[in-house]
Write a protein that holds these residues in place. Structure first.
Motif, PDB file in Angstrom:
ATOM      1  N   UNK A   1       0.824  -1.219   0.000  1.00 12.73           N
ATOM      2  CA  UNK A   1       0.000   0.000   0.000  1.00 12.73           C
ATOM      3  C   UNK A   1       0.853   1.263   0.000  1.00 12.73           C
ATOM      4  N   UNK A   2       0.203   2.357  -0.332  1.00 15.05           N
ATOM      5  CA  UNK A   2       0.870   3.655  -0.315  1.00 15.05           C
ATOM      6  C   UNK A   2       0.906   4.202   1.114  1.00 15.05           C
ATOM      7  N   UNK A   3       2.011   4.838   1.457  1.00 12.16           N
ATOM      8  CA  UNK A   3       2.135   5.485   2.764  1.00 12.16           C
ATOM      9  C   UNK A   3       1.249   6.727   2.779  1.00 12.16           C
ATOM     10  N   UNK A   4       0.509   6.898   3.864  1.00  8.20           N
ATOM     11  CA  UNK A   4      -0.398   8.045   3.993  1.00  8.20           C
ATOM     12  C   UNK A   4      -0.101   8.801   5.284  1.00  8.20           C
ATOM     13  N   UNK A   5      -0.676   9.998   5.351  1.00 10.63           N
ATOM     14  CA  UNK A   5      -0.590  10.782   6.583  1.00 10.63           C
ATOM     15  C   UNK A   5       0.768  11.413   6.842  1.00 10.63           C
ATOM     16  N   UNK A  28       7.555   9.287   1.126  1.00 10.44           N
ATOM     17  CA  UNK A  28       7.923   8.061   1.842  1.00 10.44           C
ATOM     18  C   UNK A  28       7.228   6.884   1.175  1.00 10.44           C
ATOM     19  N   UNK A  29       7.945   5.779   1.022  1.00 10.05           N
ATOM     20  CA  UNK A  29       7.351   4.533   0.533  1.00 10.05           C
ATOM     21  C   UNK A  29       7.702   3.431   1.523  1.00 10.05           C
ATOM     22  N   UNK A  30       7.095   2.250   1.321  1.00 16.76           N
ATOM     23  CA  UNK A  30       7.410   1.126   2.201  1.00 16.76           C
ATOM     24  C   UNK A  30       7.823  -0.081   1.377  1.00 16.76           C
ATOM     25  N   UNK A  31       8.601  -0.963   2.019  1.00 20.70           N
ATOM     26  CA  UNK A  31       8.968  -2.240   1.413  1.00 20.70           C
ATOM     27  C   UNK A  31       8.313  -3.358   2.202  1.00 20.70           C
ATOM     28  N   UNK A  32       7.655  -4.251   1.465  1.00 19.11           N
ATOM     29  CA  UNK A  32       7.052  -5.438   2.064  1.00 19.11           C
ATOM     30  C   UNK A  32       7.464  -6.636   1.225  1.00 19.11           C
ATOM     31  N   UNK A  33       8.088  -7.599   1.874  1.00 20.98           N
ATOM     32  CA  UNK A  33       8.608  -8.769   1.154  1.00 20.98           C
ATOM     33  C   UNK A  33       9.521  -8.332   0.016  1.00 20.98           C
ATOM     34  N   UNK A  34      10.339  -7.302   0.309  1.00 23.11           N
ATOM     35  CA  UNK A  34      11.331  -6.764  -0.632  1.00 23.11           C
ATOM     36  C   UNK A  34      10.705  -6.074  -1.836  1.00 23.11           C
TER      37      UNK A  34
END
Length: 317
Positions: free
Chosen positions: A234-238, A293-299
């Motif tokens: 998902x996209x980072x929010x807030x 900002x972004x996130x990594x999940x399972x690379x």
């Protein structure tokens, strides 16, 4: 006959008188020579720094019956360093003091010595040690961030270097990865001071990498991003930016099951965080910056957040 006897007695009395005056005959058990005793040998310090003075002392006593001179010498490692002569009346005592100094580290033998006979001389020996002050360093608190990354992603490696010695000095910290030197950094520290050294590395090949930094060790892993049918993170929010003096504080909504977050500043990758906050101190007062900002999940990296800007607070004089 009587006259001759009288002359003989008179001459004998004259001879005895002369001998008494010249001191050749002892009367009443009186000692006619000075005799000496040396005691209370002492070093005021047993351990010193290079160039520090040590005081060597001993008491010389005239235990004889006549005023006389006595010469006392101090030897260091078998070599005469100083000498001093004292004149003492019968029954008198005088403390003789010497000062010695050495610049080289080591243990030195000290002896009070004289060519003149005296009670106690020959047993007056001791030693002192010169201790060299050195800088000594200790490396601790190794940090690797992130410990799991994708190819060509920047890995931050840091550690604290402390001077636990007694002298200011330089220390070169060597970073090795998989047994090969990656980089070095030299710090100059006063005794008791600590400084953090930081390195940045990137690796292209997948695998686990062994990190060693002056006796401290850790690992990080490089894995390629998964592509294909996997669900996109998902996209980072807030995202919010709080403006402060000398720094900008970032905070966003926390998301579960995240490897880590990636922070971008003005469109360029800045750093990573394992929490939903980040403090950017590498900024200039009065300047504005934009962040995503972004996130990594399972690379796999998800889409970047909406861009948010902030200006570093500047308080002029």
């Amino acid at each position: 006959m009587e006259k001759r006897k009288y002359l003989f007695v008179s001459m004998a009395l004259i001879v005895v008188s002369v001998l008494l005056v010249s001191g050749c005959i002892q009367t009443g058990g009186e000692q006619t020579e000075a005799e000496f005793k040396v005691s209370n040998f002492e070093l005021d310090k047993k351990e010193v720094s290079p160039g520090e003075t040590i005081q060597v002392s001993g008491d010389v006593e005239n235990v004889g019956g006549k005023t006389g001179d006595y010469t006392l010498k101090v030897k260091v490692n078998g070599y005469v360093e100083h000498s001093e002569t004292v004149t003492l009346e019968p029954g008198n005592t005088e403390t003789v003091q010497f000062q010695v100094m050495r610049n080289d580290a080591g243990t030195y033998e000290v002896e009070l010595y004289s060519l003149m006979p005296a009670e106690g001389v020959g047993d007056l020996k001791d030693s002192f040690t010169v201790i060299k002050e050195t800088a000594e360093f200790q490396v601790s608190n190794l940090q690797i961030n992130p410990t799991q990354a994708i190819p060509d992603e920047t890995i931050e490696i840091s550690a604290d270097v402390e001077n636990i010695g007694e002298k200011t000095g330089d220390h070169t910290v060597q970073l090795t990865i998989n047994g090969e030197e990656e980089n070095t950094q030299t710090v100059t520290l006063e005794p008791g001071n600590t400084e953090t050294v930081q390195f940045q590395v990137t690796k292209t090949q997948e695998g686990t990498y062994e990190v060693e930094l002056d006796g401290t060790s850790g690992t990080f892993t490089i894995e390629k991003e998964e592509t294909g049918t996997g669900e996109e993170p998902p996209q980072v929010t807030g995202l919010e930016v709080t403006e402060k003096v000398g720094q900008l504080d970032l905070e966003w909504d926390s998301i579960d099951n995240v490897d880590h977050y990636k922070i971008y500043r003005d469109g360029e990758f800045l750093n990573t965080s394992t929490t939903s906050t980040y403090i950017d101190k590498d900024v200039k007062n009065g300047r504005s910056y934009s962040y995503t900002v972004s996130l990594l999940r399972d690379s796999v990296e998800g889409p970047k957040s909406e861009s948010v800007s902030g200006t570093v607070v500047y308080i002029g004089t």
